[in-house]
Write a protein that holds these residues in place. Structure first.
Motif, mmCIF file in Angstrom:
data_model
loop_
_atom_site.group_PDB
_atom_site.id
_atom_site.type_symbol
_atom_site.label_atom_id
_atom_site.label_comp_id
_atom_site.label_asym_id
_atom_site.label_seq_id
_atom_site.Cartn_x
_atom_site.Cartn_y
_atom_site.Cartn_z
ATOM 1 N N THR A 181 -46.547 -8.155 14.617
ATOM 2 C CA THR A 181 -46.530 -8.570 13.214
ATOM 3 C C THR A 181 -45.579 -7.710 12.388
ATOM 4 O OG1 THR A 181 -48.485 -7.213 12.862
ATOM 5 C CG2 THR A 181 -48.850 -9.565 13.226
ATOM 6 N N THR A 182 -45.184 -6.556 12.928
ATOM 7 C CA THR A 182 -44.265 -5.665 12.208
ATOM 8 C C THR A 182 -42.823 -5.996 12.583
ATOM 9 O OG1 THR A 182 -45.937 -3.925 12.339
ATOM 10 C CG2 THR A 182 -43.691 -3.256 11.747
ATOM 11 N N PRO A 183 -41.998 -6.408 11.597
ATOM 12 C CA PRO A 183 -40.596 -6.681 11.907
ATOM 13 C C PRO A 183 -39.898 -5.424 12.443
ATOM 14 C CG PRO A 183 -41.179 -7.585 9.763
ATOM 15 C CD PRO A 183 -42.327 -6.711 10.196
ATOM 16 N N GLY A 184 -38.896 -5.647 13.312
ATOM 17 C CA GLY A 184 -38.162 -4.510 13.860
ATOM 18 C C GLY A 184 -37.394 -4.913 15.101
ATOM 19 N N LYS A 185 -36.776 -3.906 15.725
ATOM 20 C CA LYS A 185 -35.992 -4.115 16.945
ATOM 21 C C LYS A 185 -36.766 -3.531 18.117
ATOM 22 C CE LYS A 185 -31.626 -4.370 14.745
ATOM 23 N NZ LYS A 185 -30.596 -4.161 14.033
ATOM 24 N N TYR A 186 -37.325 -4.419 18.922
ATOM 25 C CA TYR A 186 -38.170 -4.026 20.053
ATOM 26 C C TYR A 186 -37.338 -4.110 21.331
ATOM 27 C CZ TYR A 186 -42.135 -4.524 16.861
ATOM 28 O OH TYR A 186 -43.018 -4.383 15.818
ATOM 29 N N PRO A 187 -37.130 -2.981 22.025
ATOM 30 C CA PRO A 187 -36.312 -3.033 23.233
ATOM 31 C C PRO A 187 -37.037 -3.753 24.377
ATOM 32 C CG PRO A 187 -37.214 -0.826 22.927
ATOM 33 C CD PRO A 187 -37.617 -1.632 21.725
ATOM 34 N N PHE A 188 -36.250 -4.490 25.179
ATOM 35 C CA PHE A 188 -36.784 -5.017 26.438
ATOM 36 C C PHE A 188 -35.919 -4.473 27.560
ATOM 37 C CE2 PHE A 188 -33.916 -8.502 25.075
ATOM 38 C CZ PHE A 188 -33.174 -8.754 26.226
ATOM 39 N N ALA A 189 -36.516 -4.336 28.752
ATOM 40 C CA ALA A 189 -35.775 -3.747 29.866
ATOM 41 C C ALA A 189 -36.471 -4.064 31.181
ATOM 42 C CB ALA A 189 -35.691 -2.231 29.706
ATOM 43 N N CYS A 190 -35.699 -3.984 32.254
ATOM 44 C CA CYS A 190 -36.266 -3.941 33.611
ATOM 45 C C CYS A 190 -36.537 -2.475 33.895
ATOM 46 C CB CYS A 190 -35.273 -4.496 34.637
ATOM 47 S SG CYS A 190 -35.811 -4.201 36.351
ATOM 48 N N THR A 191 -37.771 -2.147 34.301
ATOM 49 C CA THR A 191 -38.095 -0.744 34.549
ATOM 50 C C THR A 191 -38.230 -0.410 36.022
ATOM 51 O OG1 THR A 191 -40.446 -1.195 34.142
ATOM 52 C CG2 THR A 191 -39.140 -0.318 32.295
ATOM 53 N N PHE A 192 -37.660 -1.248 36.900
ATOM 54 C CA PHE A 192 -37.525 -0.793 38.280
ATOM 55 C C PHE A 192 -36.682 0.479 38.188
ATOM 56 C CE2 PHE A 192 -35.648 -0.530 42.471
ATOM 57 C CZ PHE A 192 -36.737 -0.810 43.290
ATOM 58 N N PRO A 193 -37.084 1.575 38.860
ATOM 59 C CA PRO A 193 -36.400 2.850 38.629
ATOM 60 C C PRO A 193 -34.873 2.749 38.705
ATOM 61 C CG PRO A 193 -38.349 3.212 39.943
ATOM 62 C CD PRO A 193 -38.212 1.705 39.778
ATOM 63 N N GLY A 194 -34.247 3.260 37.634
ATOM 64 C CA GLY A 194 -32.792 3.274 37.556
ATOM 65 C C GLY A 194 -32.180 2.051 36.899
ATOM 66 N N HIS A 195 -32.914 0.942 36.820
ATOM 67 C CA HIS A 195 -32.332 -0.299 36.276
ATOM 68 C C HIS A 195 -32.256 -0.304 34.751
ATOM 69 C CE1 HIS A 195 -33.167 -3.118 39.966
ATOM 70 N NE2 HIS A 195 -32.621 -1.973 40.314
ATOM 71 N N TRP A 196 -33.186 0.366 34.082
ATOM 72 C CA TRP A 196 -33.338 0.205 32.626
ATOM 73 C C TRP A 196 -32.095 0.578 31.831
ATOM 74 C CZ3 TRP A 196 -33.097 4.324 29.203
ATOM 75 C CH2 TRP A 196 -33.178 5.611 29.760
ATOM 76 N N ARG A 197 -31.276 1.491 32.352
ATOM 77 C CA ARG A 197 -30.097 1.919 31.579
ATOM 78 C C ARG A 197 -29.098 0.777 31.380
ATOM 79 N NH1 ARG A 197 -31.768 6.126 34.439
ATOM 80 N NH2 ARG A 197 -32.033 8.125 33.388
ATOM 81 N N MET A 198 -29.008 -0.129 32.364
ATOM 82 C CA MET A 198 -28.097 -1.276 32.244
ATOM 83 C C MET A 198 -28.830 -2.547 31.849
ATOM 84 S SD MET A 198 -25.673 -0.679 35.566
ATOM 85 C CE MET A 198 -24.713 -2.152 35.283
ATOM 86 N N MET A 199 -30.036 -2.714 32.390
ATOM 87 C CA MET A 199 -30.790 -3.952 32.182
ATOM 88 C C MET A 199 -31.717 -3.812 30.987
ATOM 89 S SD MET A 199 -31.839 -5.452 35.895
ATOM 90 C CE MET A 199 -32.351 -7.017 35.192
ATOM 91 N N ASN A 200 -31.143 -3.920 29.789
ATOM 92 C CA ASN A 200 -31.982 -3.817 28.605
ATOM 93 C C ASN A 200 -31.365 -4.631 27.472
ATOM 94 O OD1 ASN A 200 -30.357 -1.979 26.683
ATOM 95 N ND2 ASN A 200 -30.351 -0.824 28.599
ATOM 96 N N GLY A 201 -32.151 -4.852 26.455
ATOM 97 C CA GLY A 201 -31.705 -5.593 25.282
ATOM 98 C C GLY A 201 -32.707 -5.400 24.164
ATOM 99 N N ILE A 202 -32.579 -6.219 23.134
ATOM 100 C CA ILE A 202 -33.430 -6.082 21.949
ATOM 101 C C ILE A 202 -34.076 -7.418 21.590
ATOM 102 C CG2 ILE A 202 -33.425 -5.620 19.444
ATOM 103 C CD1 ILE A 202 -32.959 -3.077 20.952
ATOM 104 N N MET A 203 -35.386 -7.395 21.404
ATOM 105 C CA MET A 203 -36.101 -8.519 20.811
ATOM 106 C C MET A 203 -36.221 -8.193 19.322
ATOM 107 S SD MET A 203 -39.958 -10.025 21.488
ATOM 108 C CE MET A 203 -40.839 -8.616 20.789
ATOM 109 N N VAL A 204 -35.542 -8.984 18.484
ATOM 110 C CA VAL A 204 -35.612 -8.773 17.044
ATOM 111 C C VAL A 204 -36.797 -9.562 16.503
ATOM 112 C CG1 VAL A 204 -34.387 -9.068 14.856
ATOM 113 C CG2 VAL A 204 -33.090 -8.498 16.945
ATOM 114 N N VAL A 205 -37.700 -8.866 15.841
ATOM 115 C CA VAL A 205 -38.860 -9.522 15.218
ATOM 116 C C VAL A 205 -38.583 -9.607 13.723
ATOM 117 C CG1 VAL A 205 -41.334 -9.407 14.759
ATOM 118 C CG2 VAL A 205 -40.445 -8.706 17.008
ATOM 119 N N GLU A 206 -38.552 -10.851 13.218
ATOM 120 C CA GLU A 206 -38.333 -11.090 11.790
ATOM 121 C C GLU A 206 -39.647 -11.484 11.141
ATOM 122 O OE1 GLU A 206 -35.357 -14.143 11.637
ATOM 123 O OE2 GLU A 206 -33.724 -12.678 11.776
ATOM 124 N N GLY A 207 -39.833 -11.043 9.897
ATOM 125 C CA GLY A 207 -41.072 -11.360 9.175
ATOM 126 C C GLY A 207 -41.111 -12.810 8.726
#
Length: 149
Positions: free
Chosen positions: A123-149
């Motif tokens: 419910t709180t607007p903001g930039k929520y990161p998403f990522a693959c957390t298989f070890p080592g993957h998160w540095r390349m495999m990530n992005g942002i879910m933008v939550v708008e009010g």
């Protein structure tokens, strides 16, 4: 994933967002790009409090997961994911760190598997990161879910 029969002059991404006002819901398709260690979108936008149906299509030849974390916590979540290499039960936990910064997560999604993660957007607007957390993957495999009010 279905074999593509589209004209090659068409854009390659199958990106779509469908919003249903009556149900206050949004469906998003996110593809894992084969052999690139990345998602096909760097960000997507949702409305706060909406029901989200996130379809993750793993077109890659290896397993990946996806988690969504609190704003500003990608590095902390990634470090916790890397530390799971020392946890003998890491694969049973799908390489998802058991910390409060993690809001939503999938299991490990196998090659050519389509997985649906359904959740209610924060419910709180903001930039929520998403990522693959298989070890080592998160540095390349990530992005942002933008939550708008």
């Amino acid at each position: 994933a279905k074999p593509s029969t589209e004209n090659t002059s068409q854009p390659k991404s199958n990106f779509r967002i469908e919003r249903n006002e009556a149900e206050r819901g949004t469906t998003i398709l996110l593809e894992i790009v084969p052999e690139m260690m990345k998602f096909d979108q760097e960000s997507f936008t949702v409305k706060s409090g909406d029901k989200i149906v996130l379809e993750i299509d793993n077109l890659d030849g290896m397993e990946h997961n996806l988690l969504i974390a609190k704003p500003g916590t990608l590095d902390k979540v990634g470090a916790a994911a890397d530390a799971m290499l020392r946890d003998p039960k890491a694969s049973e936990k799908f390489y998802v760190p058991e910390i409060p910064e993690v809001l939503f997560a999938t299991k490990m999604i196998g090659p050519q598997e389509l997985y649906t993660l359904t959740f209610t957007a924060p419910t709180t607007p903001g930039k929520y990161p998403f990522a693959c957390t298989f070890p080592g993957h998160w540095r390349m495999m990530n992005g942002i879910m933008v939550v708008e009010g």
